[in-house]
Design an enzyme around this catalytic site. Sequence first.
Site, PDB file in Angstrom:
ATOM      1  N   LYS A   1      28.999  39.370  33.954  1.00  0.00           N
ATOM      2  CA  LYS A   1      27.638  39.841  33.514  1.00  0.00           C
ATOM      3  C   LYS A   1      27.253  38.048  33.828  1.00  0.00           C
ATOM      4  O   LYS A   1      27.607  37.550  33.520  1.00  0.00           O
ATOM      5  CB  LYS A   1      28.592  39.925  31.979  1.00  0.00           C
ATOM      6  CG  LYS A   1      27.622  39.175  30.101  1.00  0.00           C
ATOM      7  CD  LYS A   1      28.246  39.399  29.443  1.00  0.00           C
ATOM      8  CE  LYS A   1      27.633  39.958  27.927  1.00  0.00           C
ATOM      9  NZ  LYS A   1      28.416  39.505  26.658  1.00  0.00           N
TER      10      LYS A   1
ATOM     11  N   SER B   1      26.928  43.223  23.442  1.00  0.00           N
ATOM     12  CA  SER B   1      25.976  42.121  24.667  1.00  0.00           C
ATOM     13  C   SER B   1      26.607  42.594  25.798  1.00  0.00           C
ATOM     14  O   SER B   1      25.313  42.547  26.958  1.00  0.00           O
ATOM     15  CB  SER B   1      25.609  40.655  24.835  1.00  0.00           C
ATOM     16  OG  SER B   1      26.122  40.380  24.669  1.00  0.00           O
TER      17      SER B   1
ATOM     18  N   SER C   1      31.161  41.560  21.492  1.00  0.00           N
ATOM     19  CA  SER C   1      30.104  42.452  22.635  1.00  0.00           C
ATOM     20  C   SER C   1      31.063  42.812  24.306  1.00  0.00           C
ATOM     21  O   SER C   1      30.385  43.703  25.146  1.00  0.00           O
ATOM     22  CB  SER C   1      29.262  41.208  23.283  1.00  0.00           C
ATOM     23  OG  SER C   1      28.196  41.272  21.925  1.00  0.00           O
TER      24      SER C   1
END
Length: 483
Positions: free
Chosen positions: A75, A150, A174
């Site tokens: 990420k 996210s 997330s």
Amino acid sequence: MSLDLRELATAIRNREWTATEVTEVALRRIREVDGGINAFCTLDDTALAQAEEIDARLAAGTEVGQLAGVPVGVKDLLWTKGLKTTFGSRLYADFVPDRDDVAVECLRAAGAIVIGKTNAAEFGYGGIGRNDLFAPTCNPWNTELSPGGSSAGSAAAVAARMVPLALGSDGGGSVRIPAALCGIFGMKPSFGLVPVYPGCRDERYPGQSGWEGLEHIGPMTRNAADAALALSVLAGPSQYDRHSLPPLGADWSDLDAGRLLGARIAFSTDLGFAVVDPEIRAAVEHAVARLGSSFEAIEEAHPAVGNTETLLDTLVALDTDRAGLRAMAERQGVELGGWLGSILERTWTGDQFSAALMERKRVVNVTARFMQDFDFLITPSTAATAFPGDGFGPERIDGQAVAPSAWVPFSALANFTGQPAASVPIGFTSDGRPIGLQVMGRRLDDRGVLALCAVVERLFPRVSWPGPPLKNLQVAGSTNGQG
């Protein structure tokens, strides 16, 4: 990239395939499908060199790690040495870290190939995967829909079979939210089990230094066994993270249901307040009924914590370097919007922050007392399934007008308490949108959560099959849309 993480790692270690061959396949898969998904925002041009090094070590008989040669995504909120890390923000559009995040160090030490960075919401502020730097990430099941956030790019990359493992971060859901919307497995481990640094911990970098009291790093995979393998590599203490914990043992592979004998399971489809899509509610009730054949002690119950949306908002603001972000944005002429912008615009008081801290203590204590009577709490992962990608949430759930964030009422509880929680796929809506089941366990019973999720996977094997069909995409070399 049809094999799961464990199978792929074993095949490379046994030299059935070389790390270079596997990395080339992953890069080809990304080229073929990611133009319509946008899971990756930055690829690492050293990926093949990393793979060649692993192959050389294997040829020389040198010891390699558990993930040697396996391509992984990271990420874009996590630091990667020498590889651009933007945090989804124009403020860091050209930032190249001089070190890895501790979790990335663990992946590299295990021999994993960091193939690139996956797209994320700006600094993680938001339940969707959009930012102002890169094209928005789309849901591989239907590219007109949102993948959630996210950790949107990580979920989409695993769902579309670009990589078998991607790291996500989870400050309020997330990891679990996009895992549910994309039909994969995602786990937020116990707070401190996977160390976090520099992200959330380095005060020199406004924006990326937020979320310290809530953030977890967790694996996003195709199944619970793969997440267990990833956690065996990621878990352990770090001198840089004062919250980090000693490892819970080196072997995470034992997910035998025998460890669940006598388990007491609570379930709730709404935690007493949430508006939930009827198809999700029915799927969760069906899953609970199926589990009833294996577990006698299952009852409908939930901790009386209530709606904690305002609490999350205030705690996130408390953890945010608001002055530093304002100053940085002013220097660069960047306007910060969305949830982050609203946090910066509001005038917060000390009393608001202290009240939020007391409320968190109440939530933690109420939940701890509840978990004295239960080993696990089962809920939906989300209150709604994937919605149009240009929105922030569904406007209506079960016919009722709802706030934009009403579709994610279940996930933040485990961030407040630090308990392990995972989303495991259990089915689909009538129009083919994935549905996730959330399993939350007692603090530090991460293996128990993984074991129970593995039971759920056996009950719903089609959902745990690696890789959905890719709607709205032309996949090179594929005649059935499954690569």
